[in-house]
Design a protein around this motif. Structure first.
Motif, mmCIF file in Angstrom:
data_model
loop_
_atom_site.group_PDB
_atom_site.id
_atom_site.type_symbol
_atom_site.label_atom_id
_atom_site.label_comp_id
_atom_site.label_asym_id
_atom_site.label_seq_id
_atom_site.Cartn_x
_atom_site.Cartn_y
_atom_site.Cartn_z
ATOM 1 N N GLY A 217 0.809 -1.215 0.000
ATOM 2 C CA GLY A 217 0.000 0.000 0.000
ATOM 3 C C GLY A 217 0.838 1.257 0.000
ATOM 4 O O GLY A 217 0.579 2.205 -0.764
ATOM 5 N N GLY A 218 1.874 1.293 0.840
ATOM 6 C CA GLY A 218 2.720 2.476 0.912
ATOM 7 C C GLY A 218 3.524 2.700 -0.353
ATOM 8 O O GLY A 218 3.621 3.833 -0.861
ATOM 9 N N GLY A 277 -3.090 5.182 10.598
ATOM 10 C CA GLY A 277 -2.593 6.511 10.248
ATOM 11 C C GLY A 277 -2.028 6.548 8.839
ATOM 12 O O GLY A 277 -2.254 7.517 8.089
ATOM 13 N N LEU A 278 -1.307 5.491 8.457
ATOM 14 C CA LEU A 278 -0.770 5.412 7.103
ATOM 15 C C LEU A 278 -1.901 5.380 6.083
ATOM 16 O O LEU A 278 -1.823 6.031 5.027
ATOM 17 N N ALA A 279 -2.970 4.647 6.392
ATOM 18 C CA ALA A 279 -4.118 4.581 5.479
ATOM 19 C C ALA A 279 -4.736 5.962 5.283
ATOM 20 O O ALA A 279 -5.114 6.331 4.155
ATOM 21 N N VAL A 280 -4.854 6.745 6.359
ATOM 22 C CA VAL A 280 -5.429 8.088 6.256
ATOM 23 C C VAL A 280 -4.552 8.977 5.370
ATOM 24 O O VAL A 280 -5.053 9.718 4.511
ATOM 25 N N VAL A 281 -3.232 8.912 5.576
ATOM 26 C CA VAL A 281 -2.314 9.714 4.760
ATOM 27 C C VAL A 281 -2.474 9.370 3.282
ATOM 28 O O VAL A 281 -2.567 10.253 2.416
ATOM 29 N N LEU A 282 -2.501 8.074 2.973
ATOM 30 C CA LEU A 282 -2.592 7.648 1.582
ATOM 31 C C LEU A 282 -3.941 8.018 0.969
ATOM 32 O O LEU A 282 -4.017 8.456 -0.187
ATOM 33 N N ALA A 283 -5.019 7.868 1.739
ATOM 34 C CA ALA A 283 -6.353 8.166 1.219
ATOM 35 C C ALA A 283 -6.507 9.641 0.875
ATOM 36 O O ALA A 283 -7.265 10.000 -0.040
ATOM 37 N N ALA A 368 -6.580 1.265 0.775
ATOM 38 C CA ALA A 368 -7.410 0.063 0.844
ATOM 39 C C ALA A 368 -6.571 -1.155 1.229
ATOM 40 O O ALA A 368 -7.013 -2.014 2.023
ATOM 41 N N LEU A 369 -5.363 -1.243 0.712
ATOM 42 C CA LEU A 369 -4.478 -2.355 1.084
ATOM 43 C C LEU A 369 -4.079 -2.263 2.553
ATOM 44 O O LEU A 369 -3.929 -3.289 3.230
ATOM 45 N N CYS A 370 -3.898 -1.052 3.061
ATOM 46 C CA CYS A 370 -3.595 -0.893 4.487
ATOM 47 C C CYS A 370 -4.774 -1.345 5.351
ATOM 48 O O CYS A 370 -4.575 -1.914 6.431
ATOM 49 N N VAL A 371 -6.001 -1.105 4.885
ATOM 50 C CA VAL A 371 -7.173 -1.587 5.613
ATOM 51 C C VAL A 371 -7.175 -3.117 5.644
ATOM 52 O O VAL A 371 -7.493 -3.736 6.670
ATOM 53 N N LEU A 372 -6.806 -3.739 4.538
ATOM 54 C CA LEU A 372 -6.675 -5.205 4.526
ATOM 55 C C LEU A 372 -5.602 -5.660 5.509
ATOM 56 O O LEU A 372 -5.755 -6.690 6.183
ATOM 57 N N ALA A 373 -4.510 -4.884 5.612
ATOM 58 C CA ALA A 373 -3.457 -5.220 6.575
ATOM 59 C C ALA A 373 -3.981 -5.157 8.001
ATOM 60 O O ALA A 373 -3.617 -5.988 8.849
ATOM 61 N N LEU A 374 -4.841 -4.180 8.299
ATOM 62 C CA LEU A 374 -5.456 -4.111 9.625
ATOM 63 C C LEU A 374 -6.277 -5.373 9.898
ATOM 64 O O LEU A 374 -6.261 -5.911 11.015
ATOM 65 N N CYS A 375 -6.990 -5.838 8.888
ATOM 66 C CA CYS A 375 -7.815 -7.044 9.058
ATOM 67 C C CYS A 375 -6.958 -8.272 9.337
ATOM 68 O O CYS A 375 -7.275 -9.077 10.230
ATOM 69 N N THR A 376 -5.861 -8.437 8.596
ATOM 70 C CA THR A 376 -5.008 -9.612 8.819
ATOM 71 C C THR A 376 -4.294 -9.524 10.166
ATOM 72 O O THR A 376 -4.070 -10.545 10.818
ATOM 73 N N ALA A 377 -3.960 -8.300 10.600
ATOM 74 C CA ALA A 377 -3.332 -8.149 11.917
ATOM 75 C C ALA A 377 -4.293 -8.557 13.024
ATOM 76 O O ALA A 377 -3.923 -9.273 13.970
ATOM 77 N N LEU A 378 -5.544 -8.122 12.915
ATOM 78 C CA LEU A 378 -6.545 -8.491 13.922
ATOM 79 C C LEU A 378 -6.834 -9.983 13.882
ATOM 80 O O LEU A 378 -6.993 -10.631 14.927
ATOM 81 N N LEU A 379 -6.897 -10.548 12.683
ATOM 82 C CA LEU A 379 -7.147 -11.988 12.552
ATOM 83 C C LEU A 379 -6.003 -12.782 13.174
ATOM 84 O O LEU A 379 -6.231 -13.776 13.875
#
Length: 412
Positions: A217-218, A277-283, A368-379
Motif C-alpha cells: 500500500g505504501g 494513520g498510514l491509510a489516512v495519509v494515503l487516502a 485500501a491495502l492498508c485496511v486489509l493489513a489491519l484485518c489480517t493483523a486483527l485476525l
C-alpha cells in the motif's frame, strides 16, 4: 580488538550506501523516464525488479553462504554492489538497467545480514546489541540523508551521477573490508527449508502477510512519489529532495516512537494505530499533493506512521516464536521487499491503463491495502487460544509475558 574498532562504523557505511541505493530510485524516477525515453510507469520497473530480486535472494543467499568466511562474503557482496551501480550508471536502455538492478539487489541482500552478524560477532558480548544497531543505523540514515542527497544530485547533475557515487562508496568499502576486517567464521546457520518452516504457524503467516500488505500500500504511491508530487514541486528535483528529507527525519523519529510505544502499550495497538494513520495519509494524497505545504505535512506524517510499524511488527514476530526470532525477521524482511515490488507493479498497471489521471488513484488504492493489513493483523491476534501468545521453538506455548513487556530479545 584495536584492529576491530573501526570495522563496525565501516560496515554501517556499507549499509548506508545500500539503503540509499534501495530507496533513491523513487526520487530519480522522472529523470530516468525522460533519459531512457520511457513512461514513468515503465520506469517504475526499476524499483519493482530491485525489490523482488532482494526479497527472493535474501533467504536463499543466507542459507547458501552460511558456511563461508564472513570477510569473503562481505567483500563479494560489495564488489557485486559496485559493479551493479556501475552497470546502472552506464545502462543505455531500460532492459539493461533492469539487469543491473538485479545484480545490485542480489548483492545488497547478501550484505545486510552478513554485516549485522559480523558486527555482533566482532563486538564484546556486552556491546553486541549496540554494534548491530550501528550497522542498521546506516540503513536508517539513508532515508534521512542518502535519499534526499541522491535526489538532489540527480536534479542538479544527472541520475547516473547518483549511481556513480554509490559505486565509489561500494568500492571503497570493499577495499576497506578486505584490508581491515579480520577473518571470521560463524556457526553454520539453518538451511533454507528450516528458514521457511515457521511460515506453517498460522500467526506467522498472517503477520508476514500484514507486512506485505501495508508495504504494498505504501509503495504503490512512494515508488512514483516524484510524479505524484509534481503539482506541489512544479517538477523541481531540489524541492522533491527537500520533501524526501521531510519524510526521512520523521521516519527515524517514527521508529523510535514506535519502539517506545510498543514497550508501553504492546505491539498490536501500536501496529493498528500506525497502519490506520498510514491509510489516512494515503487516502488523502489526492488532496495534499496539490500544494507544497500540505504535501510537506503529508510526507512528515507518512514517514512517522510508516516507520512506527516496524518495531511493533518485529516485536509481534518475536513474541509469536522467540526461538525462531532471527528467522522470522528474515522472512519479514523478504515480505517488506515483496511489498515494495508489488507496490511498484500495481502502480505500473494503474498508470499504464489510466495515464497521468491514475496518479490520484495510487494513494486511495494503497489505503485500501492498508485496511486489509489491519484485518489480517486483527485476525492473527485472534488466532489460537490466546492472542499473540508466544510459541516455543518446538511449537509448544511459552509462558506469556506481562502486558507491554518484551518477550525474548528486543528487536530494536
Amino acid at each position: 580488538m584495536r584492529r576491530v574498532v573501526p570495522v563496525v562504523p565501516l560496515l554501517a557505511v556499507g549499509a548506508f550506501a545500500i539503503g540509499t541505493d534501495t530507496f533513491v530510485v523513487a526520487g530519480v524516477l522522472p529523470e530516468v523516464a525522460r533519459t531512457l525515453r520511457v513512461s514513468v510507469a515503465s520506469a517504475g520497473w526499476v524499483s519493482t525488479v530491485f525489490a523482488l530480486a532482494y526479497a527472493v535472494a535474501a533467504p536463499v543467499l543466507g542459507a547458501l553462504t552460511g558456511r563461508l568466511e564472513r570477510r569473503t562474503v562481505l567483500a563479494i557482496s560489495l564488489v557485486g554492489f559496485t559493479l551493479g551501480n556501475v552497470a546502472s550508471a552506464l545502462a543505455p536502455d531500460l532492459p539493461l538497467l533492469l539487469l543491473a538492478r538485479v545484480l545490485t539487489a542480489v548483492s545488497a541482500a547478501l550484505y545486510v545480514p552478513a554485516a549485522s552478524a559480523s558486527a555482533a560477532a566482532l563486538a564484546p558480548p556486552e556491546r553486541r546489541g549496540r554494534a548491530m544497531a550501528v550497522v542498521l543505523g546506516g540503513l536508517s540514515a539513508a532515508t534521512v540523508v542518502g535519499v534526499p542527497f541522491g535526489t538532489w544530485v540527480a536534479a542538479d547533475l544527472q541520475w547516473r551521477v547518483t549511481f556513480w557515487l554509490l559505486a565509489a562508496v561500494g568500492a571503497a568499502c570493499a577495499v576497506a573490508v578486505a584490508v581491515g576486517l579480520p577473518a571470521l567464521r560463524l556457526p553454520s546457520g539453518p538451511g533454507l527449508a528450516v528458514r521457511l518452516a515457521p511460515v506453517r504457524e498460522t500467526r506467522v503467516g498472517l503477520a508476514v502477510l500484514t507486512t506485505a500488505l501495508f508495504m504494498t500500500g505504501g509503495y504503490l504511491a512512494l515508488t512514483y512519489v516524484g510524479a505524484l508530487l509534481a503539482p506541489a514541486t512544479d517538477g523541481d528535483g531540489t524541492v522533491l529532495a527537500v520533501l524526501l528529507l521531510v519524510f526521512g527525519v520523521p521516519a527515524v523519529a517514527g521508529t523510535v516512537l514506535g519502539g517506545r510505544a510498543t514497550d508501553r502499550w504492546g505491539a498490536l495497538p501500536v501496529l493498528l494505530v500506525a497502519v490506520a494513520g498510514l491509510a489516512v495519509v494515503l487516502a488523502t494524497l489526492p488532496l495534499t499533493r496539490q500544494a507544497l505545504v500540505p504535501a510537506g505535512l503529508a510526507m512528515a506524517v507518512w514517514g512517522v506512521t510508516a516507520m512506527a510499524t516496524q518495531p511493533a511488527q518485529q516485536h509481534r514476530l518475536f513474541a509469536i516464536a522467540p526461538g525462531s526470532g532471527p528467522l522470522l525477521l528474515s522472512l519479514n524482511s523478504s515480505a517488506t521487499f515483496v511489498g515494495i515490488a508489488l507496490g511498484g507493479f500495481l502502480g505500473n498497471r494503474l498508470l499504464r491503463h489510466g495515464g497521468v489521471d491514475a496518479l490520484d488513484l495510487l494513494g486511495p488504492v494503497g489505503a485500501a491495502l492498508c485496511v486489509l493489513a489491519l484485518c489480517t493483523a486483527l485476525l492473527g491476534a485472534r488466532t489460537g487460544n490466546r492472542p499473540d501468545r508466544p510459541v516455543g521453538a518446538a511449537g509448544e506455548p511459552a509462558r506469556p509475558a506481562p502486558d507491554g513487556a518484551a518477550t525474548g530479545a528486543s528487536p530494536r
